[in-house]
Design a protein around this motif. Structure first.
Motif, PDB file in Angstrom:
ATOM      1  N   VAL A 128       3.630   8.026  -3.961  1.00 42.33           N
ATOM      2  CA  VAL A 128       3.718   6.866  -3.273  1.00 42.33           C
ATOM      3  C   VAL A 128       2.523   6.240  -3.110  1.00 42.33           C
ATOM      4  O   VAL A 128       1.471   6.745  -2.428  1.00 42.33           O
ATOM      5  N   PRO A 129       2.361   4.772  -3.471  1.00 43.47           N
ATOM      6  CA  PRO A 129       1.064   4.144  -2.868  1.00 43.47           C
ATOM      7  C   PRO A 129       0.926   3.936  -1.505  1.00 43.47           C
ATOM      8  O   PRO A 129       1.574   3.937  -0.519  1.00 43.47           O
ATOM      9  N   LEU A 150       2.946  -0.578  -1.698  1.00 46.37           N
ATOM     10  CA  LEU A 150       4.196  -0.275  -0.937  1.00 46.37           C
ATOM     11  C   LEU A 150       5.185  -1.556  -0.935  1.00 46.37           C
ATOM     12  O   LEU A 150       6.476  -1.226  -1.167  1.00 46.37           O
ATOM     13  N   ARG A 151       4.684  -2.676  -0.889  1.00 44.95           N
ATOM     14  CA  ARG A 151       5.847  -3.906  -1.019  1.00 44.95           C
ATOM     15  C   ARG A 151       6.283  -3.974  -2.470  1.00 44.95           C
ATOM     16  O   ARG A 151       7.724  -4.121  -2.274  1.00 44.95           O
ATOM     17  N   GLY A 152       5.525  -3.716  -3.321  1.00 49.94           N
ATOM     18  CA  GLY A 152       6.109  -3.755  -4.690  1.00 49.94           C
ATOM     19  C   GLY A 152       7.259  -2.545  -4.856  1.00 49.94           C
ATOM     20  O   GLY A 152       8.281  -2.591  -5.448  1.00 49.94           O
ATOM     21  N   GLY A 196      -0.683  13.497   4.386  1.00 47.67           N
ATOM     22  CA  GLY A 196       0.805  13.475   4.654  1.00 47.67           C
ATOM     23  C   GLY A 196       1.809  13.137   3.578  1.00 47.67           C
ATOM     24  O   GLY A 196       1.681  12.717   2.645  1.00 47.67           O
ATOM     25  N   ARG A 197       3.041  13.818   3.974  1.00 47.34           N
ATOM     26  CA  ARG A 197       3.993  13.952   2.886  1.00 47.34           C
ATOM     27  C   ARG A 197       4.995  12.767   3.258  1.00 47.34           C
ATOM     28  O   ARG A 197       5.675  12.598   4.351  1.00 47.34           O
ATOM     29  N   PRO A 198       5.386  11.798   1.980  1.00 45.17           N
ATOM     30  CA  PRO A 198       6.113  10.620   2.164  1.00 45.17           C
ATOM     31  C   PRO A 198       7.561  11.231   1.934  1.00 45.17           C
ATOM     32  O   PRO A 198       8.062  11.802   1.074  1.00 45.17           O
ATOM     33  N   THR A 199       8.486  10.969   2.912  1.00 50.00           N
ATOM     34  CA  THR A 199       9.989  11.194   2.899  1.00 50.00           C
ATOM     35  C   THR A 199      10.826  10.174   3.085  1.00 50.00           C
ATOM     36  O   THR A 199      10.353   9.221   3.607  1.00 50.00           O
ATOM     37  N   GLU A 200      11.943  10.113   2.453  1.00 52.77           N
ATOM     38  CA  GLU A 200      12.992   8.949   2.725  1.00 52.77           C
ATOM     39  C   GLU A 200      13.315   8.704   4.332  1.00 52.77           C
ATOM     40  O   GLU A 200      13.884   9.863   5.023  1.00 52.77           O
ATOM     41  N   VAL A 236      -2.797   7.843   6.777  1.00 49.15           N
ATOM     42  CA  VAL A 236      -1.946   7.637   5.851  1.00 49.15           C
ATOM     43  C   VAL A 236      -2.403   7.036   4.630  1.00 49.15           C
ATOM     44  O   VAL A 236      -2.406   7.467   3.286  1.00 49.15           O
ATOM     45  N   PHE A 237      -3.447   6.016   4.771  1.00 47.84           N
ATOM     46  CA  PHE A 237      -4.145   5.209   3.829  1.00 47.84           C
ATOM     47  C   PHE A 237      -5.229   6.351   3.304  1.00 47.84           C
ATOM     48  O   PHE A 237      -5.871   5.831   2.261  1.00 47.84           O
TER      49      PHE A 237
END
Length: 236
Positions: free
Chosen positions: A184-185, A191-193, A77-81, A72-73
């Motif tokens: 997406v960061p 991510l927190r922000g 990978g693809r970020p999904t909701e 991930v870092f």
């Protein structure tokens, strides 16, 4: 542990249980396809999605990547909701639902026995505890869904507090309709922000509950807004 529990209920040993299964295959009592189907279901159930950061004593995430989630870092990978509802599995044939299952998590006693992963059981169309699952099924159009089993999320006004403010109940399949986010960061602070203002693509006007990262090889990992100290902001 699961095999041991079944063997105990059958008053036999795990070795005898395995031999009986092999004998059933050889004798045609169970076909290879039937066995493989159950194995595939078991693999799906075992795939508990890990959170991408380690957790502290308060169960909130720490700025330390979880082992196994390095991809991930690395930007893969693809970020999904991530949708917060009730996890279900639907079997579709020719645009019709022929089976509805819900996820069951192990009890405290079962966890003490070493059973840590959840599994799917049939939902009861006439049981009050599954009323809203079937309401979501009835509120969904399945003509565009391909035949097969689909893991999905049941959402709506009477499910999990309806964090997305939906006006009706529905089922959203993980493999067909989940919105994808761009840029997406991949850091703790980033991510927190992001979660302080990340709007749901599925329900505009509401904050997204989280993100699931999907690797091309099938691995998944997640992070939720409420995983961060302070919840990274509140729902609008």
């Amino acid at each position: 542990m699961a095999l041991k529990r079944v063997a105990l209920e059958a008053s036999t040993s795990v070795a005898e249980l395995v031999r009986a299964l092999a004998s059933g295959l050889a004798g045609g009592v169970i076909t290879p396809d039937e066995l493989l189907g159950q194995v595939r279901k078991g693999i799906q159930v075992m795939e508990k999605i890990p959170t991408i950061f380690d957790r502290g004593d308060d169960f909130k995430v720490l700025p330390k990547p979880r082992e196994g989630c390095e991809w991930v870092f690395a930007g893969e990978g693809r970020p999904t909701e991530k949708l917060d509802g009730t996890n279900v599995r639907l079997t579709i044939r020719s645009g019709h639902v022929v089976r509805v299952e819900k996820r069951r998590n192990p009890s405290k006693l079962q966890k003490q026995q070493g059973i840590i992963d959840g599994w799917y059981v049939d939902a009861d169309e006439h049981g009050p505890e599954d009323r809203w699952i079937f309401e979501a099924v009835r509120g969904t159009e399945f003509q565009g869904w391909p035949d097969g089993e689909h893991s999905a999320e049941a959402l709506g006004p009477s499910i999990q507090g309806n964090p997305l403010g939906l006006a009706r109940h529905m089922v959203v399949p993980f493999n067909l309709e989940i919105p994808v986010y761009d840029d997406v960061p991949r850091t703790y602070d980033g991510l927190r922000g992001l979660f302080q203002h990340l709007e749901s693509r599925f329900a505009p006007g509401h904050l997204a509950e989280g993100i699931v990262f999907h690797h091309p090889d099938g691995r998944r990992a997640k992070i939720k807004r409420k995983d961060f100290p302070g919840g990274a902001g509140k729902s609008r």
